[in-house]
Structure formats: C-alpha cells, structure tokens
Write a protein that holds these residues in place. Structure first.
Motif, PDB file in Angstrom:
ATOM      1  N   MET A 172      25.697  27.329  58.142  1.00 22.32           N
ATOM      2  CA  MET A 172      25.284  27.505  56.779  1.00 22.32           C
ATOM      3  C   MET A 172      24.730  28.758  56.562  1.00 22.32           C
ATOM      4  O   MET A 172      24.700  29.385  55.502  1.00 22.32           O
ATOM      5  N   GLN A 175      27.004  31.537  56.247  1.00 19.12           N
ATOM      6  CA  GLN A 175      27.793  31.602  55.000  1.00 19.12           C
ATOM      7  C   GLN A 175      27.206  32.030  53.888  1.00 19.12           C
ATOM      8  O   GLN A 175      27.536  32.619  53.158  1.00 19.12           O
ATOM      9  N   GLN A 176      25.720  31.712  53.867  1.00 14.79           N
ATOM     10  CA  GLN A 176      25.033  32.353  52.694  1.00 14.79           C
ATOM     11  C   GLN A 176      24.711  33.752  52.870  1.00 14.79           C
ATOM     12  O   GLN A 176      24.996  34.614  51.925  1.00 14.79           O
ATOM     13  N   ASN A 178      27.226  35.704  54.207  1.00  9.83           N
ATOM     14  CA  ASN A 178      28.672  36.157  54.249  1.00  9.83           C
ATOM     15  C   ASN A 178      29.551  35.246  53.747  1.00  9.83           C
ATOM     16  O   ASN A 178      30.196  34.384  54.557  1.00  9.83           O
ATOM     17  N   SER A 179      29.813  35.073  52.516  1.00 11.08           N
ATOM     18  CA  SER A 179      30.445  33.756  51.966  1.00 11.08           C
ATOM     19  C   SER A 179      32.070  34.419  51.999  1.00 11.08           C
ATOM     20  O   SER A 179      32.853  33.482  51.977  1.00 11.08           O
ATOM     21  N   LYS A 180      32.456  35.619  52.279  1.00 12.53           N
ATOM     22  CA  LYS A 180      33.966  35.936  52.149  1.00 12.53           C
ATOM     23  C   LYS A 180      34.519  36.090  53.474  1.00 12.53           C
ATOM     24  O   LYS A 180      35.651  36.039  53.832  1.00 12.53           O
ATOM     25  N   LYS A 182      35.451  35.084  57.895  1.00 18.44           N
ATOM     26  CA  LYS A 182      36.030  33.900  58.244  1.00 18.44           C
ATOM     27  C   LYS A 182      35.200  33.504  59.371  1.00 18.44           C
ATOM     28  O   LYS A 182      34.710  34.533  60.250  1.00 18.44           O
ATOM     29  N   VAL A 212      37.113  30.318  55.677  1.00 16.31           N
ATOM     30  CA  VAL A 212      36.258  30.608  54.361  1.00 16.31           C
ATOM     31  C   VAL A 212      37.375  31.369  53.473  1.00 16.31           C
ATOM     32  O   VAL A 212      37.939  30.813  52.578  1.00 16.31           O
ATOM     33  N   HIS A 213      37.898  32.577  54.054  1.00 16.24           N
ATOM     34  CA  HIS A 213      38.404  33.574  53.335  1.00 16.24           C
ATOM     35  C   HIS A 213      39.149  34.524  53.989  1.00 16.24           C
ATOM     36  O   HIS A 213      38.540  34.688  55.289  1.00 16.24           O
ATOM     37  N   HIS A 217      36.692  42.724  53.702  1.00 15.31           N
ATOM     38  CA  HIS A 217      35.484  43.089  52.938  1.00 15.31           C
ATOM     39  C   HIS A 217      35.299  44.710  52.911  1.00 15.31           C
ATOM     40  O   HIS A 217      35.356  44.806  51.708  1.00 15.31           O
TER      41      HIS A 217
END
Ligand SMILES: Nc1nc2c(ncn2[C@@H]2O[C@H](COP(=O)(O)OP(=O)(O)OP(=O)(O)O)[C@@H](O)[C@H]2O)c(=O)[nH]1
Length: 309
Positions: A172, A175-176, A178-180, A182, A212-213, A217
């Motif tokens: 979590m 992800q906060q 670096n939301s883009k 993997k 995630v994506h 980046h």
C-alpha cells in the motif's frame, strides 16, 4: 540498427541487486542473448563482480557513484562496451545511494543515445529496511523514496521475512508513492525475465504479483536533426517544455553560426557552449511521460521552417 536494451537496477545497499542480477544473467544465458554488465560500487574493490559469469562483458566503476562523482566514467564505459561488443542488452547495477534519474542522465550521452533503448528502471526494496526507516537520515529516507517514485518496476524483496499484514502495508505504501509502476513481491529476487522485460504481464493471481500498470514512467526521446534550426524558434520551443522534462542535452547547429553547440538544459535553464569540432546533431530528452509524437512534430516543424526560407 537494432537498439541495445538498457536496464537500470536501483535500490538501497543490501536490497538484493546482485542477487537479482545473478538470476537475470542465468535466464538471459538460457535465452542465448548477448549481455553486458556495468557495476558501480562505492568501494575501491568490487566484491559483487564475482557473481558475473566469466564470458560476460563487464565494466566496473569503483570508488564513486555514477550519479555524481564519476558520471563521465559511465559514459566512457558505456561507449566502450557498445563499440567492442554486439549486444542485446546492458544491465547497470548502481550503488545503493544512486538517484535513478541521474543514472539515466549519465547513460544518455548524445554521442550514442540513438543506439540505446532504456527499457526500465527496476528498484529493489529491502522490506525490513523499508519498514524500519527510523534509523536513517532524512536525506537517505528521501533517496529511498525517490528510488521508488521513479521506478518502472518495484521489487519488494526479502518478503520471506515479513508477516502477511506487513506485506499488505508495504504494498500500500509503495502504491501511494508510485501508482504507475509494476509492483512485485519477491524472495531472493526470484522473478521471471518476462516480468521485467514487459513480455508477458502477470495477472494479479495472489499476493505474489500485484500488477498495476506497465507503462514506462521516466522516458527518453532522442531526436536527430538533418539541418540547423533558428535559435529564436528553438528558444520559443523550449518555453513550451513542461516541468516534467527534467533534462535536455545534445549537439545542435543554429542558422546564425557555422559552429556546433553543446546544448544543456536542466530545471528550465538552457546553456549553449561552442564545440570545437562538428558533431552529429542530436538532442536527448529525459522526462516523465514524455510524448514522443508531440516532441517529434515540434522539432520537425523547427527544421521545416529553416528549409522553407
Ligand atoms: N532473507 C533474504 N535474504 C536475501 C534476499 N535477497 C537477498 N538476500 C540476501 O541479502 C544480502 C544482500 O544481497 P545483495 O544481492 O548482495 O544486495 P545488493 O543490493 O547487491 O547489495 P549492495 O551491493 O551492498 O548494494 C545477501 O546476503 C543476500 O543473500 C531475500 O529475499 N531474503
């Protein structure tokens, strides 16, 4: 000419970069790909280079960090390795304290940027270190975060030492930041090459893989000019650059002069220096979510204006 893939392995001291590299090289060998390695260590002697198979071209940059004190040396070593070997990919293991964008910058010399394709920045995290950052200085905490923020792939390593709830927390947390990127949880950096190289994207099957994506980046764009451009027009073009373009550099020719200019741009500040010799006219852009098509179209327009006159 086929471009050589470049992978930058980043991550704090002891996170598992060498463990990952050993694993990757084994898999690359099975795929018959030609690989070179550049290892950067802060010490005077290389300890990790023993992990590299004998017939793998290896350049060691010791006693300094490529992102600051020995940036120029990385350029020289990259140049030599490219000239002396026919390669599919180069893996660069950075020191634990390297800033990934600075390393990317050092890789993208205008002299050979058009021969490389930066595939990804892979950051490893030592899970325990991440959860217990209280002993670290503010600067080091910031650096750990920057290594995560700019990564295309974050490997949360050493998860064998975590409880299930710690695993969830760390995912979590990452992800906060670096939301883009993997995010992949690993033990002993055990991962399939395809996951790193963007071949087959793993579905989210269990806690083992959290996809995630899969978009790069930080990206680079290399533009080759076929003729000189107008300096004023170029400066107007620079004014349109968003803040997310961190760096532009290269060699250019302007209409008002026969000289080649070394052009540097960082944090919005351009710098032009006359070069004593004629160079290939090329510009390298480094930035977040660069739009290749937009840049290409704008730069082509600058060239066309010149041609029309
Ligand atoms: N328990 C555990 N240990 C690991 C794991 N991955 C790596 N290690 C160990 O952690 C230590 C450091 O690993 P390295 O691969 O050398 O880490 P590094 O990032 O290259 O270290 P530096 O070169 O010092 O920056 C080694 O003893 C590894 O065997 C893991 O998933 N779990």
């Amino acid at each position: 000419m086929k471009k050589i893939e470049v992978y930058i392995l980043s991550g704090f001291l002891g996170a598992g970069k060498t463990t990952l590299l050993t694993n990757i090289l084994q898999q690359e060998k099975e795929r018959n790909r030609k690989i070179a390695v550049i290892m950067n260590e802060l010490g005077e002697v290389s300890i990790d280079s023993n992990a590299i198979p004998e017939n793998t071209p290896l350049a060691e940059l010791l006693n300094g960090c490529v992102c600051c004190t020995i940036q120029g040396q990385l350029e020289v070593q990259l140049h030599n390795i490219i000239e002396e070997n026919e390669l599919d990919a180069i893996y660069i293991e950075t020191t634990g304290v390297a800033h990934p964008i600075e390393v990317l910058d050092a890789c993208m010399s205008p002299l050979f940027a058009d021969r490389l394709q930066i595939k990804s920045i892979i950051t490893l995290i030592d899970s325990n270190r991440w959860l217990d950052q209280s002993n670290l200085s503010i600067q080091l905490k910031k650096l750990l975060q920057e290594q995560v923020i700019h990564a295309d792939i974050v490997l949360i390593n050493k998860v064998d030492q975590l409880s299930e709830s710690e695993k969830a927390n760390i995912v979590m947390n990452i992800q906060q930041l670096n939301s883009k990127g993997k995010i992949i949880l690993t033990e002993y950096a055990d991962i399939n090459l395809e996951q790193l190289q963007g071949g087959t994207v793993q579905e989210k099957k269990s806690h083992e893989q959290v996809h995630v994506h899969n978009h790069l980046h930080i990206r680079t764009y290399v533009h080759s000019f076929s003729r000189s451009v107008d300096l004023n027009e170029f400066e107007n073009f620079l004014k349109t650059m968003p803040d997310t373009i961190y760096r532009i550099k290269g060699y250019m020719k302007f209409r008002h002069s026969d000289n080649t200019y070394l052009f540097q741009y960082s944090y919005g500040m351009p710098l032009y220096l006359k070069e004593p010799v004629t160079m290939k006219n090329i510009l390298v852009f480094i930035g977040e979510n660069l739009d290749h098509e937009v840049l290409k179209a704008a730069l082509n327009r600058l060239e066309r204006k010149e041609a029309d006159i």
